[in-house]
Design a protein around this motif. Structure first.
Motif, short mmCIF file in Angstrom:
data_model
loop_
_atom_site.label_atom_id
_atom_site.label_comp_id
_atom_site.label_asym_id
_atom_site.label_seq_id
_atom_site.Cartn_x
_atom_site.Cartn_y
_atom_site.Cartn_z
N LYS A 460 -9.38 -32.88 -15.96
CA LYS A 460 -9.13 -34.18 -16.58
C LYS A 460 -9.82 -34.24 -17.94
CE LYS A 460 -9.58 -39.17 -15.69
NZ LYS A 460 -8.12 -39.43 -15.65
N VAL A 461 -9.04 -34.51 -18.98
CA VAL A 461 -9.61 -34.66 -20.33
C VAL A 461 -10.12 -36.10 -20.48
CG1 VAL A 461 -9.17 -34.58 -22.79
CG2 VAL A 461 -8.07 -32.91 -21.27
N ILE A 471 -17.04 -28.72 -21.03
CA ILE A 471 -16.59 -28.93 -19.65
C ILE A 471 -17.83 -29.18 -18.79
CG2 ILE A 471 -15.27 -28.01 -17.73
CD1 ILE A 471 -13.84 -26.15 -19.65
N GLY A 472 -18.03 -30.43 -18.40
CA GLY A 472 -19.20 -30.80 -17.61
C GLY A 472 -18.83 -30.98 -16.16
N ILE A 497 -14.32 -32.61 -21.05
CA ILE A 497 -13.44 -32.37 -19.90
C ILE A 497 -14.23 -32.50 -18.60
CG2 ILE A 497 -12.00 -30.64 -18.75
CD1 ILE A 497 -11.51 -29.41 -21.56
N ASN A 498 -13.65 -33.22 -17.67
CA ASN A 498 -14.15 -33.29 -16.30
C ASN A 498 -13.27 -32.38 -15.46
OD1 ASN A 498 -14.85 -33.90 -13.68
ND2 ASN A 498 -14.44 -36.10 -13.83
N PRO A 499 -13.79 -31.26 -14.96
CA PRO A 499 -12.92 -30.29 -14.28
C PRO A 499 -12.41 -30.75 -12.91
CG PRO A 499 -15.18 -29.56 -14.17
CD PRO A 499 -15.17 -30.76 -15.08
N SER A 503 -13.79 -24.78 -7.94
CA SER A 503 -13.41 -23.53 -7.28
C SER A 503 -12.24 -22.86 -7.97
CB SER A 503 -13.05 -23.80 -5.81
OG SER A 503 -12.09 -24.84 -5.71
N GLY A 504 -11.74 -23.48 -9.04
CA GLY A 504 -10.60 -22.90 -9.75
C GLY A 504 -10.63 -23.29 -11.22
N VAL A 505 -9.64 -22.87 -11.97
CA VAL A 505 -9.59 -23.07 -13.42
C VAL A 505 -8.22 -23.61 -13.82
CG1 VAL A 505 -9.84 -21.98 -15.68
CG2 VAL A 505 -11.23 -21.18 -13.76
N ASP A 506 -8.21 -24.56 -14.72
CA ASP A 506 -6.97 -25.09 -15.28
C ASP A 506 -6.53 -24.18 -16.43
OD1 ASP A 506 -4.92 -26.53 -16.44
OD2 ASP A 506 -5.90 -28.47 -16.17
N LYS A 507 -5.73 -23.19 -16.10
CA LYS A 507 -5.32 -22.20 -17.09
C LYS A 507 -4.43 -22.82 -18.17
CE LYS A 507 -5.57 -18.43 -13.71
NZ LYS A 507 -4.82 -17.36 -13.01
#
Length: 584
Positions: A460-461, A471-472, A497-499, A503-507
């Motif tokens: 989430k941006v 990215i916090g 960015i709030n990830p 456990s994963g990445v927003d490619k």
């Protein structure tokens, strides 16, 4: 002799019973003196005073090897081994930790001991080493305060019972864990107490141990008599000691669960000195549990002897009834019960302390992740602000859980997000979901919180900028936002960015920002190695994004100062901003 004069166990060897009882009373006052001022384990240590005095009176440490299980009951041991000032004088409190530590006392503290149930297995190793060296001394384990319910304790009993060697297990049976005991074994211990140790069906004899029962477990004379009988035995023997948790302090005797561990309190009344009635992540979780029990007929809340992680008191647990189960100090069983109940259609939530969950890695992998059963696990007391003792660090939950396929690990940045993730995690029926409980900061959302997390690994941006992306993760989003303000003063409008997912990445998002950004910085509340940031870096670097990873160095630290730890690991927003500027 007075307690403050004792420098080693040798100082109590010639004392009379009356003098030992005087020392015991002073020990209790010392426990209260320390814990009332800085907090700590009250009840376990008050209850173990006479047992530990008798151990050091009869046995000859350090030649005799004394091993403490769940060493939050070992304050009296520390007082008798040169560390009494850490309980008498506030300026000396920091010199003595909550648990046994070979750094504090290499001579008397054989092992680090903060987690539960390893003492008997450790002692099997000591017994074998003694056998191989052809030496003679006593090997003694003090276990109890619920630790016997841990699976490794049974493994140690089993392995120890096969040894035809000197091995003494002292069971401190105070009829409690952190809260009340759970499990059929404790009914058996009750049966042994009620028959004064004479019951024919004896668990310990079944494991091939000799057995001695001490009904008056807070009577130092009776304890000395029993331990003198078993000293130098050539058989494994259990000395079953009936004690009272909180012995000698009325509030701790009456409210044993509340005084297992107590924040600073008034000795005269037992009342907490600081009460924060405000909303926090634990109160959010408790409210969620109570709502869910009303909403889902098949709802089940699981605890492994830490109901405080839910914020549920005894009355609230009683109201939950069949919707609640405590499996004892047994996280492996907790995970497997979660998986088993979910497999047959229950709506399950398991709240577990992160540092204790480490015991259950295999069950997370084999019993839960490999199974198609959705369930919700809440991971409590994580990160750098949770626990500061080396044995209880919350630094490694992200590397541990995120290393396992098919478990989604979510990290809320605020209370509203935490609640939303809990609701989604329990209501959905596709995924195995773990949610990290916020500890570092207790924030309220100032943006619209997502309600559905089915779009996996979608970050989430919070604020769109250019050049630098911050990215916090989780409640370290606050550090990303603070860093962004500092960069703004330098003319840089950073993306924040709030990830949501750790456990994963927003490619797709990283590919998008690579068009107008040159640097990405991740900030996480845990170990860098194996953590969230390294995972981001493997995706960002091939896209041409310079990646900086901020977190904690992979090493053990003990009783640290939070601000100093942050400074040492470049986790202060001003440090993060300076390093980013230097790398642009």
């Amino acid at each position: 002799m007075e307690l403050e004069d004792i420098k080693s166990p040798a100082d109590i060897k010639g004392l009379s019973i009356e003098e030992l009882e005087h020392i015991a009373e002073q020990m209790r006052q010392a426990v209260l003196n320390r814990t009332s001022q800085i907090g700590g384990h009250v009840g376990p240590n008050l209850g173990s005073v006479e047992t530990i005095i008798a151990m050091h009176y009869v046995f000859d440490a350090p030649k005799d090897r004394l091993v403490y299980d769940v060493s939050h009951q070992a304050f009296p041991h520390k007082m008798l081994t040169g560390r009494v000032d850490g309980y008498l004088y506030r300026q000396d409190f920091p010199k003595v930790g909550e648990y046994t530590s070979p750094v504090e006392s290499p001579e008397y503290d054989i092992f680090w001991a903060g987690h539960t149930s390893p003492s008997l297995s450790l002692c099997v190793g000591l017994v074998k080493a003694r056998q191989l060296k052809g030496e003679k001394y006593n090997v003694v384990a003090l276990i109890g305060d619920g630790a016997l319910s841990g699976g490794e304790a049974f493994e140690g009993l089993d392995a120890g019972g096969a040894l035809n060697e000197n091995f003494i297990c002292i069971l401190n049976d105070n009829q409690m864990s952190i809260a009340e005991d759970h499990g059929g074994m404790y009914k058996h211990l009750q049966h042994l107490r009620e028959t004064n140790g004479t019951a024919a069906d004896n668990l310990f004899k079944a494991f091939n141990w000799d057995y001695v029962y001490v009904a008056e477990g807070n009577n130092v004379a009776k304890l000395i008599e029993a331990l003198q009988k078993v000293k130098d035995t050539q058989r494994p023997v259990v000395v079953h000691v009936n004690t009272q948790k909180g012995e000698g302090y009325t509030p701790a005797e009456e409210y044993r669960e509340a005084f297992h561990y107590r924040d600073p309190f008034d000795i005269a009344t037992g009342e907490l000195l600081i009460v924060n009635p405000g909303e926090n992540s634990t109160s959010v979780l408790k409210n969620f549990i109570n709502r869910s029990a009303q909403k889902y007929p098949t709802f089940l809340a699981i605890s492994s002897a830490t109901p405080d992680s839910f914020g549920l008191n005894a009355k609230e647990r009683e109201i939950l009834g069949k919707h609640y189960i405590d499996v004892g100090i047994a996280e492996q069983t907790g995970v497997s019960v979660m998986a088993g109940a979910a497999r047959d259609g229950a709506k399950v939530v398991y709240s577990v302390v992160g540092t204790f969950l480490q015991r259950a890695y295999d069950q997370l992998l084999e019993d839960w992740a490999m199974d198609p059963s959705p369930a919700l696990m809440v991971v409590a007391e994580t990160g750098i602000a949770a626990n500061k003792d080396q044995t209880h660090l919350g630094f490694w939950d992200i590397p541990m859980i995120s290393s396992i396929p098919d478990i989604l690990y979510l990290a809320p940045a605020n209370l509203e997000e935490f609640d939303a993730m809990l609701e989604w995690g329990l209501s959905q029926d596709r995924f195995k979901v773990a949610v990290r409980q916020a500890v570092y900061s207790i924030e309220h959302a100032d943006y619209e919180v997502e309600k559905d997390y089915s779009d996996i690994n979608r970050f989430k941006v919070i604020k769109r900028g250019s050049k630098v992306a911050l990215i916090g993760a989780g409640d370290f989003l606050i550090k990303a936002r603070q860093t962004a303000e500092l960069l703004k003063d330098k003319g840089i409008e950073a993306t924040v960015i709030n990830p949501l997912f750790i456990s994963g990445v927003d490619k797709d998002l990283l590919a998008s920002i690579s068009k107008d950004h040159t640097l990405v910085a991740t900030i996480e509340d845990g170990s860098i190695e194996g953590g969230f940031g390294e995972r981001v870096a493997t995706v960002a670097s091939p896209l041409g994004l310079k990646t900086l990873v901020f977190g904690v160095e992979k090493k053990f630290v003990d009783r640290f100062n939070l601000k100093e730890l942050e400074t040492e690991n470049n986790l202060r927003p001003e440090q993060i901003a300076d390093i980013i500027l230097a790398n642009l």
